[in-house]
Design an enzyme around this catalytic site. Structure first.
Site: not given
Length: 80
Positions: A16-18, A43
């Site tokens: 997931n981000c980042p 994501d």
């Protein structure tokens, strides 16, 4: 489907981000100028983040696809 043959593949599924963009930055750094990188991600924020990354750093986003929650990107590294 594309006929692009990547020089390298980044599998960022499950991240997931980042993390996907951080990994993308490192993979692009290691790629030769003009090289082609295929990114595989799950994501949804990569739909926004990867095009912005390419635009900001001058790399070419050749194509992006979505298939059943998997996002695919083909990125050509800018010439030095």
């Amino acid at each position: 489907m594309t006929d692009f043959t990547p020089d390298a593949i980044l599998d960022a599924t499950g991240l997931n981000c980042p993390e996907p963009v951080m990994m993308l930055h490192q993979h692009v750094r290691n790629l030769a100028a003009g090289g082609l990188l295929k990114v595989i991600a799950t994501d949804p924020s990569t739909r926004r983040d990867i095009p912005k990354f390419c635009n900001f750093l001058g790399h070419e986003l050749l194509q992006q696809q979505e298939d059943a929650g998997t996002f695919l990107y083909w990125i050509r590294k800018k010439a030095d």
